[in-house]
Design an enzyme around this catalytic site. Structure first.
Site, PDB file in Angstrom:
ATOM      1  N   TYR A   1       0.832  -1.203   0.000  1.00 41.15           N
ATOM      2  CA  TYR A   1       0.000   0.000   0.000  1.00 41.15           C
ATOM      3  C   TYR A   1       0.870   1.257   0.000  1.00 41.15           C
ATOM      4  O   TYR A   1       1.731   1.442   0.867  1.00 41.15           O
ATOM      5  CB  TYR A   1      -0.899  -0.015   1.231  1.00 41.15           C
ATOM      6  CG  TYR A   1      -2.005   1.007   1.211  1.00 41.15           C
ATOM      7  CD1 TYR A   1      -3.244   0.701   0.645  1.00 41.15           C
ATOM      8  CD2 TYR A   1      -1.824   2.258   1.766  1.00 41.15           C
ATOM      9  CE1 TYR A   1      -4.271   1.632   0.636  1.00 41.15           C
ATOM     10  CE2 TYR A   1      -2.851   3.193   1.764  1.00 41.15           C
ATOM     11  CZ  TYR A   1      -4.066   2.870   1.191  1.00 41.15           C
ATOM     12  OH  TYR A   1      -5.074   3.786   1.183  1.00 41.15           O
TER      13      TYR A   1
ATOM     14  N   TYR B   1      -5.440   5.545  -7.330  1.00 45.00           N
ATOM     15  CA  TYR B   1      -5.649   5.396  -5.893  1.00 45.00           C
ATOM     16  C   TYR B   1      -7.135   5.164  -5.649  1.00 45.00           C
ATOM     17  O   TYR B   1      -7.935   6.096  -5.684  1.00 45.00           O
ATOM     18  CB  TYR B   1      -5.163   6.623  -5.119  1.00 45.00           C
ATOM     19  CG  TYR B   1      -5.324   6.457  -3.630  1.00 45.00           C
ATOM     20  CD1 TYR B   1      -4.612   5.479  -2.945  1.00 45.00           C
ATOM     21  CD2 TYR B   1      -6.204   7.245  -2.904  1.00 45.00           C
ATOM     22  CE1 TYR B   1      -4.759   5.296  -1.574  1.00 45.00           C
ATOM     23  CE2 TYR B   1      -6.359   7.081  -1.531  1.00 45.00           C
ATOM     24  CZ  TYR B   1      -5.636   6.109  -0.881  1.00 45.00           C
ATOM     25  OH  TYR B   1      -5.791   5.923   0.469  1.00 45.00           O
TER      26      TYR B   1
END
Length: 386
Positions: A291, A341
């Site tokens: 991440y 994102y």
């Protein structure tokens, strides 16, 4: 929650993935985008919408189960749930479906995330909502956005361990290089150089423009079924070998003020559970989707999940370690920094592509992939294998 011996380990598999285009601004609403991603994932799996009986999403998801079930034509739902904490919830959506299916509560699960963050409002700009108590003590002093909070944590990390902006650049560059190979990425055919990085504007010092993820419109989904059924689906199954969630003791989102050590965040406790219930170790991981809402989160995660020692995350990135052919090829679709994102869900789908052998930046012979959710917040992780 963690995978257990004889429990979740390899009991389920991801058999379908789907996504919409990614862009700064898409005309469709979030529900339409969600439906398109979910139907694409089901088609990829060769499973009819009427067979879906389980759903998992994020608490921040605007498309609810009723809307999605009606629009996509699902059957009776016997399990549905939501996971909190935004980017920390990505891997947990799959883990919850795996647990429900293993427990016999469902047989075909769909996890999804639909988001219009590129063209929509920023959560912290809403002045009509009362701040949570901790934020009342920090926002008046300038910690307004996640970038501000992570910037403070980053400054401490750089000071304590001697890491530099060049180490953060290594992360940004690896993600951009992979996005340059991925036609679906927002940053496709848009190279990044060290000079561009070092001369870009500050977002929240020491984080510059390229240390921050993209603001994106788009949606993604995946389909989870029992391992027995997975073998008969359209695509090569990708097994959920291990899964974990973590909300460590005395945690405080992003900055970890009250932890004994602010630089050992949720990744460390998630990793303990993930590896404890796995047949694999960090040395067995061929490729990782870590991440990357902000570049320093990758350094913290490299340490937390055991790829290097405490304080060695910066040095680990040197010598092309995160590039294709390096020690740990990273975010091979471009990640949140350079593909899109969407609260980390694209990392799940890219992990599946790697283990199918269909990535645009394929790691030869990849058999095991780590996927992580947001470090700095209550988090989750998956260990996938083929």
């Amino acid at each position: 929650m963690a995978a257990g011996s004889g429990g979740l380990k390899d009991a389920t598999a991801i058999v379908g993935i789907g996504q919409t285009p990614f862009a700064k601004r898409l005309p469709e609403d979030e529900r339409t985008l969600a439906c398109r991603a979910v139907l694409a994932a089901l088609d990829d799996a060769g499973i009819a919408p009427g067979e879906v009986d389980a759903l998992a999403s994020y608490t921040m998801e605007e498309t609810d189960e009723v809307e999605l079930a009606k629009a996509c034509g699902f059957g009776d739902l016997t399990f549905f749930g939501k996971v909190g904490f935004g980017g920390g919830g990505s891997c947990a959506t799959v883990a919850h479906l795996a647990a429900a299916i293993t427990a016999g509560q469902a047989s075909v699960g769909v996890a999804w995330r639909s988001r219009k963050r590129g063209s929509g409002p920023r959560p912290w700009t809403n002045t009509t909502v009362q701040l949570p108590t901790p934020a009342q003590w920090t926002r008046p002093y300038g910690l307004l956005r996640p970038a501000d909070e992570i910037a403070m944590l980053t400054r401490r990390y750089l000071h304590e361990y001697g890491a530099t902006r060049d180490h953060l650049f290594n992360v940004a560059l690896a993600c951009r290089n992979r996005a340059n190979q991925n036609p679906a990425a927002i940053m496709y055919e848009r190279p990044l150089t060290r000079e561009m990085y070092m001369t870009s504007r500050w977002i929240s010092e020491p984080l510059c423009l390229f240390d921050n993820c993209l603001e994106t419109d788009g949606a993604l989904a995946c389909v989870v079924v029992p391992a027995e059924r997975a073998r008969d689906c359209r695509q090569r199954p990708v097994y959920v070998h291990s899964a974990a969630q973590s909300l460590p003791a005395q945690h405080h989102g992003m900055v970890n003020y009250w932890n004994d050590d602010p630089l050992t965040g949720p990744a460390w406790s998630a990793a303990r559970h993930l590896w404890k219930h796995s047949d694999l170790t960090p040395e067995d991981v061929d490729v990782a989707q870590i991440y990357d809402a902000f570049t320093p989160l990758v350094l913290l995660s490299l340490e937390g999940y055991g790829f290097c020692g405490r304080g060695e995350g910066g040095a680990f990135t040197e010598g092309g370690a995160l590039e294709t052919g390096g020690l740990l090829p990273l975010n091979t679709g471009g990640g949140g920094l350079s593909e899109a994102y969407v609260h980390g869900f694209n990392l799940i789908n890219e992990g599946v592509r790697q283990l199918r052998g269909t990535s645009t930046a394929q790691v030869p012979g990849a058999c095991a992939c780590l996927v992580t959710a947001g470090e700095g917040v209550p988090t989750s992780a998956l260990l996938l294998r083929n």
